[in-house]
Design a protein around this motif. Structure first.
Motif: not given
Length: 733
Positions: A198-203, A205-207, A646-648
């Motif tokens: 979850g953390i890796a995927a969030a990084v 998408i945020l990037g 959509t990003a959130a």
């Protein structure tokens, strides 16, 4: 409450003419920026203190599925009162030898003698001393190890020693497996794959969203601080409140998703203020004064929805609700205090990147695609709405046949010894052996024998044990083994049949009081109780949330629309869960939906859906107040919020979807339900159905009866970019 009424001093000095006065959240952001080192240090100290305190105190997680007033709880109380309960819980050592376990007696007896001498063991009953503990073909048998306490009181290290000692007796021809709740709890737990994924995927998408490592790191750091502090606080709270042992992974991933979501909403507004020419400090105050209010309102809505679970009065579920509410409160506090401090540290660097990116994209109209989508929906709002409604109703339909229950060892990973023991017992003694019903007859010995004889002839019963008298002689216990597995619908039907049809006739015939209990009956009572109390829970959550929306938007139709659409997204999520986990779609082992998950998912999703509702409708309302052009307000509202919603939503989906990587069926169901709900809410509802409904409602969307309007206090949510100070009667959140 008015910002200028009473003797209270204003939180910030009046701004120059033509610019809005800083609200409470803007003032809070200003403090965090001016005292950035202190703000960060406070969070570091809090995180370190609660983490160290939690590690020193250890955890006190425990499950409590007691249900006063139900037949199963009455049976448990009666069982204990008459001294029929075991001194402790038990572990089954299951043996299989294709040539028959009789030839392994010497080796097995030696192993059992060694097990009996281990710490935590009160007694061991050999299969060679009990003919009923050996299958008819003689190839499978089981020994019963009675522990010296209940599962939660026996150290896992002691149970692990029992497992290792028993498994050491395995040879090429002899299979040894161990079952029981103590064994399931003591087996090695998986690495935190879901959390890391979850953390890796969030990084990622945020990037992709911001194109900058620093910009991507700020929301993530905020969320990690909040989740870490919440985890420590919940660990300490587990010594005071009853908090279930499955709570930590749920609160961690929910906190991670919500924390990033809240920080992202504020950060995205901060980015827009920088593009509009504001300096970093001013941009931070404006962002908190506007988006910070949205976060505060959304967080309060989530907390209200979660605390609604307390009204259900369901033991450990109350602890889960309190833990999740504490997690959301912590993430909200981090977004409002820690995030502005971090923006003060990295503001200039983020500003350079944002302005450079804006210069590169000069000439491109931001939100052009979202305006095009909104315009397309506005041209044909009714067909767009009907297609979306029919699609979601079709996905929701399977939820009408939802069957509630609890996972057991039969849902464990096939490689675990608890699952192997479960399968061997079902193979040797029938599928119902893993989930016996316990029937109690309070009466004389003849009544107990009559009950046992009649139960053995009941349809759906594979076998009924002889009636066993309690120490005091006033109670007979009969173990009833169904023909179906514990999670099969036939077993639940048998519980109801015994209670509704068989027991009343036996009570009239024998004069004894008869109760049907046991773990399986208790699970059914829990599921029935959830179903019975669900309408009250839904009414409380929907009612309070709708009232808050009515205060914010001063409208009757907006809260009604929000409630109906939120219920639609939740029902679609439950329908997807039934398709996958109950009907076995995609090869998943069919079984019931965890009894408490529907209400838990309802509380979380209903609250989280308000994030996007408030963010989108708040911007539409802002444009409506500025232009009084409803169609333009809808287009601009979607154009300015579509990307961040959509990003959130994508971050929430991948964080919650990471639950699917867990081997735990409960977490898999939880992850799928939340991911589908957020997917439907962020894409279908907010980007398609809300614009269509708002277009159809027109200016009536903001209608509020005059008598009600005079009595309700005014609550501002989004402060316009440029406006005179708020009127006296307006209260800023």
């Amino acid at each position: 409450m008015s910002p200028t009424s009473g003797a209270a001093a204003p939180l910030a000095p009046p701004a120059p003419s033509g610019r809005p006065r800083a609200g409470r959240f803007g003032a809070l952001a200003g403090w965090a920026q001016r005292h950035r080192w202190a703000a960060v240090l406070i969070w570091v100290v809090v995180l370190a203190a609660v983490t160290l305190g939690s590690m020193a105190a250890g955890s006190g997680y425990k499950n409590d599925f007691s249900l006063p007033g139900t037949d199963s709880q009455a049976a448990t109380d009666l069982y204990t009162k008459h001294g029929s309960a075991q001194a402790g819980d038990s572990v089954e050592i299951v043996l299989k030898d294709g040539q028959g376990i009789a030839g392994r007696k010497a080796a097995v007896e030696d192993m059992l003698a060694e097990v009996k001498g281990l710490p935590g063991v009160a007694d061991v009953r050999s299969p060679y001393a009990d003919a009923s503990a050996v299958s008819k073909d003689g190839t499978i048998g089981y020994a019963t190890v009675t522990l010296d306490g209940k599962v939660e009181a026996v150290p896992k290290a002691d149970v692990a020693k029992i497992i290792d000692t028993a498994k050491a007796a395995e040879t090429d021809g002899l299979q040894v497996e161990l079952g029981g709740e103590a064994v399931r709890g003591a087996e090695d737990k998986e690495a935190p794959t879901a959390e890391l994924a979850g953390i890796a995927a969030a990084v990622i998408i945020l990037g992709l969203l911001f194109g900058s490592l620093v910009a991507a790191a700020v929301p993530l750091i905020t969320a990690l601080f909040a989740v870490g502090a919440a985890a420590g606080l919940i660990g300490l709270a587990s010594h005071v409140f009853t908090i279930a042992d499955f709570t930590p992974p749920i609160t961690m991933l929910v906190g991670l998703g919500v924390g990033i979501d809240y920080a992202l909403l504020i950060f995205y507004r901060y980015r827009h203020e920088l593009i509009d020419g504001a300096e970093p400090a001013e941009a931070g105050r404006k962002a908190l004064d506007a988006a910070g209010r949205t976060v505060f309102f959304a967080g309060c809505t989530v907390i209200i929805a979660l605390l609604g679970l307390v009204a259900l009065g369901l033991g450990s579920l109350q602890g889960v609700a309190l833990s999740l509410a504490l997690t959301v409160l912590t993430t909200m506090a981090a977004s409002l205090v820690l995030l502005p401090a971090l923006l003060a540290f990295f503001g200039k660097r983020i500003q350079r990147h944002v302005l450079k990116h804006a210069a590169t994209a000069k000439g491109k109209v931001e939100g052009r695609r979202w305006r095009t989508l909104a315009a397309a929906v506005q041209r044909r709002p009714l067909p767009a709405l009907l297609v979306a409604v029919f699609a979601l109703l079709a996905l929701s339909a399977p939820a009408l046949g939802m069957r509630l229950g609890f996972a057991d060892a039969g849902n464990d990973a096939k490689a675990t010894t608890s699952r192997q023991a479960y399968d061997l017992l079902a193979e040797g003694f029938g599928p119902g052996f893993n989930g016996p019903l316990i029937v109690l007859a309070q009466g004389d010995e003849a009544a107990g024998q009559a009950v046992s004889a009649e139960l053995a002839k009941t349809e759906g019963v594979a076998e009924a044990s002889p009636a066993m008298r309690s120490d005091g002689g006033g109670l007979s216990t009969v173990f009833v083994y169904p023909k179906t597995a514990p999670q099969d619908k036939g077993t639940a039907d048998l519980v109801h049949q015994l209670r509704d049809d068989v027991a009343p006739e036996l009570e009239r015939a024998t004069g004894a009081k008869i109760l049907v209990g046991g773990a399986i009956a208790g699970s059914q009572d829990f599921a029935d109780t959830v179903a019975m109390r669900l309408p009250l829970f839904v009414a409380v959550v929907v009612g309070l949330s709708s009232l808050l929306l009515m205060l914010v938007f001063r409208s009757l139709l907006i809260p009604l629309k929000a409630a109906l659409l939120n219920l639609l997204s939740i029902s679609a999520a439950l329908g997807a869960m039934v398709l996958v986990f109950q009907h076995g779609l995609f090869g998943v082992q069919p079984g019931p939906i965890e009894a408490f998950l529907p209400v838990l998912i309802f509380a979380i999703v209903f609250g989280l859906s308000m994030d996007y509702e408030v963010f989108l409708v708040g911007r539409i309302h802002e444009e409506w107040e500025r232009t009084k052009d409803h169609s333009l307000a809808v287009r601009e509202g979607l154009a300015t919020t579509g990307k961040v919603i959509t990003a959130a939503g994508a971050i929430m989906i991948v964080v919650f979807g990471a639950f699917m990587l867990s081997a735990d069926r409960l977490l898999q169901q939880f992850g799928l339900g939340l991911a589908v709900a957020i997917l439907v809410d962020a894409l279908v509802i907010r980007c398609l159905m809300v614009p269509a409904i708002m277009q159809l409602m027109g200016k009536w969307a903001w209608w509020l009866p005059a008598p009600l309007a005079r009595r309700l206090p005014k609550v501002t949510l989004e402060a316009p970019a440029e406006s005179p100070p708020a009127p006296r009667e307006t209260a800023a959140l």
